[in-house]
Design an enzyme around this catalytic site. Structure first.
Site, PDB file in Angstrom:
ATOM      1  N   TYR A   3      -2.026  -1.183   9.993  1.00  0.00           N
ATOM      2  CA  TYR A   3      -2.075  -1.465   8.552  1.00  0.00           C
ATOM      3  C   TYR A   3      -0.803  -0.989   7.856  1.00  0.00           C
ATOM      4  O   TYR A   3      -0.206  -1.718   7.062  1.00  0.00           O
ATOM      5  CB  TYR A   3      -3.297  -0.785   7.949  1.00  0.00           C
ATOM      6  CG  TYR A   3      -3.490  -1.063   6.473  1.00  0.00           C
ATOM      7  CD1 TYR A   3      -4.019  -2.272   6.042  1.00  0.00           C
ATOM      8  CD2 TYR A   3      -3.148  -0.112   5.510  1.00  0.00           C
ATOM      9  CE1 TYR A   3      -4.205  -2.533   4.699  1.00  0.00           C
ATOM     10  CE2 TYR A   3      -3.341  -0.360   4.166  1.00  0.00           C
ATOM     11  CZ  TYR A   3      -3.863  -1.575   3.761  1.00  0.00           C
ATOM     12  OH  TYR A   3      -4.037  -1.828   2.423  1.00  0.00           O
ATOM     13  N   SER A  60       0.848  -1.186   0.000  1.00  0.00           N
ATOM     14  CA  SER A  60       0.000   0.000   0.000  1.00  0.00           C
ATOM     15  C   SER A  60       0.879   1.230   0.000  1.00  0.00           C
ATOM     16  O   SER A  60       1.933   1.244   0.653  1.00  0.00           O
ATOM     17  CB  SER A  60      -0.898   0.016   1.242  1.00  0.00           C
ATOM     18  OG  SER A  60      -1.529   1.281   1.404  1.00  0.00           O
TER      19      SER A  60
END
Length: 242
Positions: A149, A136
């Site tokens: 995350y 990401s």
């Protein structure tokens, strides 16, 4: 781009990016095995594109081993897409509870490693194996209030580089994509302000859909992509440059 004759495993294929990529790979001629913890939705996607399906829980090593054992022909590619992204943002780092941290690491990091380990023997058989991990761009620019995350996706980037070194002698290429925030079910909880921040900050302004990413994944799973091994590609319409 043709993937005719290549057998590819897509995890997290029941919806979102995984589903879109699976459909794109099928259109490119790949033979697919799909996997997801969402069994009913995953089977529906598989049936619609004439793919195989096997349920998998990335928190359960036995489930991952069962999936790998069910694949009865050599794999040419693995799209390591399954991860936890929903409902874990918007929390300052010092308020993240330990159970959430452990669950995110268990799925996003350990699950990616275990899945790769389970299917690598099959990838070695074909001589031109490809692994594409999903990271990401939050781990590239340090998105706030998303610590578990961001840390997990940073680990995926580091694993990608290490795996590229270890598997390169076997002719296996390992890359990662680092998308920006996508318009999928998993990002519906994200505040509109964060979506707007991304949309305005991209070199190509606007929202980013999973369809924007699918073509890049297809190329990285092809035989032509070996020279990119070890790279992390920020497929985010120019929100982050590396």
């Amino acid at each position: 781009m043709t993937l005719a004759g290549r057998h590819i495993l897509v995890t997290g294929a029941a919806r979102g990016l995984g589903e879109v990529v699976a459909r794109h790979l099928a259109d490119a001629g790949a033979r697919l095995t799909l996997a997801d913890i969402l069994e009913e939705e995953g089977r529906a996607v598989a049936d619609s594109i004439a793919a195989g399906f096997h349920p998998v829980d990335l928190r359960d090593p036995d489930s991952i081993r069962s999936l790998a054992a069910s694949i009865d022909e050599p794999l040419h590619g693995l799209f390591n897409n399954a991860a936890i992204a929903t409902g874990i943002g918007g929390i300052p780092f010092d308020e993240v509870d330990i159970d959430t941290w452990d669950r995110v690491m268990e799925v996003n990091v350990r699950g990616t490693w275990l899945m790769t380990r389970a299917v690598t023997p099959s990838l070695r058989q074909c001589g031109s194996g490809r692994i594409v991990n999903v990271a990401s761009d939050t781990a590239l620019w340090g998105a706030p209030n998303l610590m578990s995350y961001v840390a997990s996706k940073g680990a995926v980037m580091s694993m990608t580089r290490a795996l590229a070194r270890e598997l390169g002698p076997d002719g296996i290429g390992v890359t990662a994509i680092a998308p920006g925030i996508l318009t999928t079910e998993s990002t519906e909880y994200v505040p509109k302000e964060r979506h707007a921040l991304y949309g305005q900050g991209r070199a190509v302004p606007g929202e980013q859909s999973p369809e924007d990413v699918a073509g890049t994944v297809a190329f990285l799973l092809s035989e032509d992509a070996l020279t990119l091994t070890g790279q992390v590609l920020p497929v985010n319409r120019g929100f982050v440059f590396t």
